[in-house]
Enzyme design. Structure first.
Site, short mmCIF file in Angstrom:
data_model
loop_
_atom_site.label_atom_id
_atom_site.label_comp_id
_atom_site.label_asym_id
_atom_site.label_seq_id
_atom_site.Cartn_x
_atom_site.Cartn_y
_atom_site.Cartn_z
N CYS A 134 -3.14 7.61 5.25
CA CYS A 134 -3.02 7.25 3.84
C CYS A 134 -4.25 7.67 3.05
O CYS A 134 -4.20 7.72 1.82
CB CYS A 134 -2.76 5.76 3.69
SG CYS A 134 -3.90 4.72 4.62
N GLU A 181 0.88 -1.17 0.00
CA GLU A 181 0.00 0.00 0.00
C GLU A 181 0.91 1.22 0.00
O GLU A 181 1.64 1.47 0.96
CB GLU A 181 -0.90 0.01 1.23
CG GLU A 181 -1.84 1.21 1.28
CD GLU A 181 -2.37 1.48 2.66
OE1 GLU A 181 -2.41 2.67 3.05
OE2 GLU A 181 -2.72 0.53 3.37
#
Length: 477
Positions: free
Chosen positions: A261, A224
């Site tokens: 994020c 990620e």
């Protein structure tokens, strides 16, 4: 804090020895191990949170909530293991007249997983976080590469986690921990490692991804990485509640000093309505705060400086801060300038957002379609407003599309997807929620197998009582 090569070799060897034991472990047993781990972490919360606060500077209430999220992930995945549909058990009986053999298919664990901890979630995406929990749920031992931003917390968490798992019946070596940048590189190429998971920067993730792909035996690597998480606000939405939208955006992009994020970094709004000034006013009361590490704070200021130096970018709120501290930044530009300057589409990891003003919806859709992948995309539109084409474009650029909300915050549920097109992730799978197990499983088919060698999930009597598809028909027991 660095792990020596000999120490790492012993840790990986113990994990490799545990792999066949986990592969053959009963699902109910493994679910119990996850529950026991969650209980142990809850019991250790008052010891672990102060260590996390000292190393990360994250506020104590936030860290207490993160422990709850971490143990909640473990318990959800225990439920997933017990329910059984993650096995994807399928039975097709033989059809002699079509020369079709008997085929029985299911998912099995891949083996030892290398998990790379994240800086911004020292519990939920670290030693005992979602990647570790989903790998264990799938039946895979884990060797965790500790993040340099919280090494002491990593050590103590690993001790609590390992002790709880072994006490509940898991084999020794089911969770191991290594430290050091070089050890991180060595880990992903070790022949006993069967898959990798990572949350962090594009540069770091891409380097590990390339190492995993370049092995003599390439392995899957689930990273990620960067995400700008675009938000589109229509003129109708602004006319209905501009002040509320500005306040909501300010709260979202400054949350946790912008170290999420899913931080909304690009905001597309109609031109000429002064929204950037409203956002800056809403964020003006946000004080400077310490970021996770001095390096992250420095990278934030450098990223902001690159953005602010672009022609046709107007800084509304200049970034403040020094050393480890940082404050919010708000800038505004035109859609044409944004399209012409790729640096404006890069993630600035921290409490900053760029307002991009558009005049024509068709031009906006063209620009949105050229964005790199993100974890999320968000739409704010008026009630009944036609947004089908906009949603269609954003759906190609993100793994989760939100309506009328803000992307910070990721619920841990059966339906959650935390992933997206590159560079948001290196694959199509999620790192959060029930289906996160799928990353660490591979299919296997047994053809015309004697009943005695079949795993329980594929036996005719279905001793596990799990959902299966038999001759094309889904059966729930």
């Amino acid at each position: 804090m660095t792990t020596t090569p000999d120490e790492a070799a012993a840790i990986i060897a113990r994990a490799a020895a545990a792999a066949p034991l986990l592969r053959e472990s009963a699902d109910l047993d493994r679910a119990g191990w996850l529950d026991a781990a969650a209980d142990a972490l809850d019991d250790a919360r008052d010891e672990l949170v102060p260590i996390a606060h000292e190393e990360s500077r994250l506020p104590t209430p936030r860290l207490q909530g993160e422990v709850a999220r971490t143990t909640g992930q473990l318990r959800l995945l225990a439920e997933v293991v017990r329910e059984g549909s993650w096995r994807e058990a399928i039975i097709d009986h033989a059809v002699p007249e079509r020369a079709q053999p008997e085929l029985r298919r299911m998912l099995i664990p891949v083996g030892v997983v290398a998990n790379y901890s994240a800086s911004n979630f020292p519990f939920a995406f670290s030693v005992a976080g979602g990647d570790t929990a989903s790998a264990l749920a799938a039946g895979c031992p884990v060797v965790v590469k500790a993040h340099s931003g919280h090494p002491l917390l990593s050590e103590r968490t690993a001790e609590v986690l390992s002790a709880a798992l072994v006490a509940a019946g898991a084999p020794e070596g089911v969770v191991g921990l290594v430290h050091g940048r070089e050890m991180g590189r060595e880990l992903i190429v070790h022949p006993s490692i069967a898959a990798g998971s990572f949350t962090g920067s594009v540069g770091g993730g891409r380097a590990l991804f390339d190492l995993a792909a370049g092995r003599p035996d390439p392995i899957p690597f689930y990273g990620e990485l960067g995400s700008v998480n675009p938000v589109v606000i229509t003129a109708t939405a602004l006319s209905q509640d501009a002040a509320g939208l500005a306040a909501g955006l300010a709260a979202s992009f400054t949350l946790g000093v912008g170290q999420f994020c899913t931080n909304p970094g690009l905001i597309f709004v109609p031109a000429g309505l002064g929204f950037a000034e409203q956002v800056a006013a809403a964020a003006s009361g946000t004080a400077e705060a310490e970021m996770l590490t001095p390096g992250i704070a420095s990278a934030y200021r450098d990223g902001w400086d690159r953005l602010a130096a672009v022609a046709d970018v107007r800084v509304v709120t200049a970034v403040r801060g020094s050393d480890r501290a940082a404050g919010p930044g708000v800038a505004v530009t035109t859609l044409a300038a944004f399209a012409a300057n790729p640096v404006l589409a890069e993630e600035v990891f921290g409490p900053a957002t760029l307002i991009v003003e558009y005049a024509d919806a068709a031009d906006l859709h063209t620009v949105l379609g050229g964005l790199s992948g993100s974890l999320t995309a968000t739409v704010h539109a008026g009630t009944g407003e036609e947004i089908g084409e906009l949603v269609s474009v954003l759906s190609t650029r993100a793994g989760r599309v939100l309506f009328g909300g803000w992307p910070t915050g990721v619920a841990v549920t059966w339906s959650q997807h935390h992933g997206g097109p590159w560079p948001a992730t290196t694959s199509l799978h999620t790192s959060v929620g029930a289906t996160s197990l799928r990353r660490f499983l591979r299919p296997i088919v047994f053809q015309d197998a004697p009943p005695a060698v079949l795993p329980p999930a594929l036996r005719d009597e279905n001793p596990l009582g799990i959902p299966r598809r038999v001759n094309g028909i889904l059966t729930l027991d």
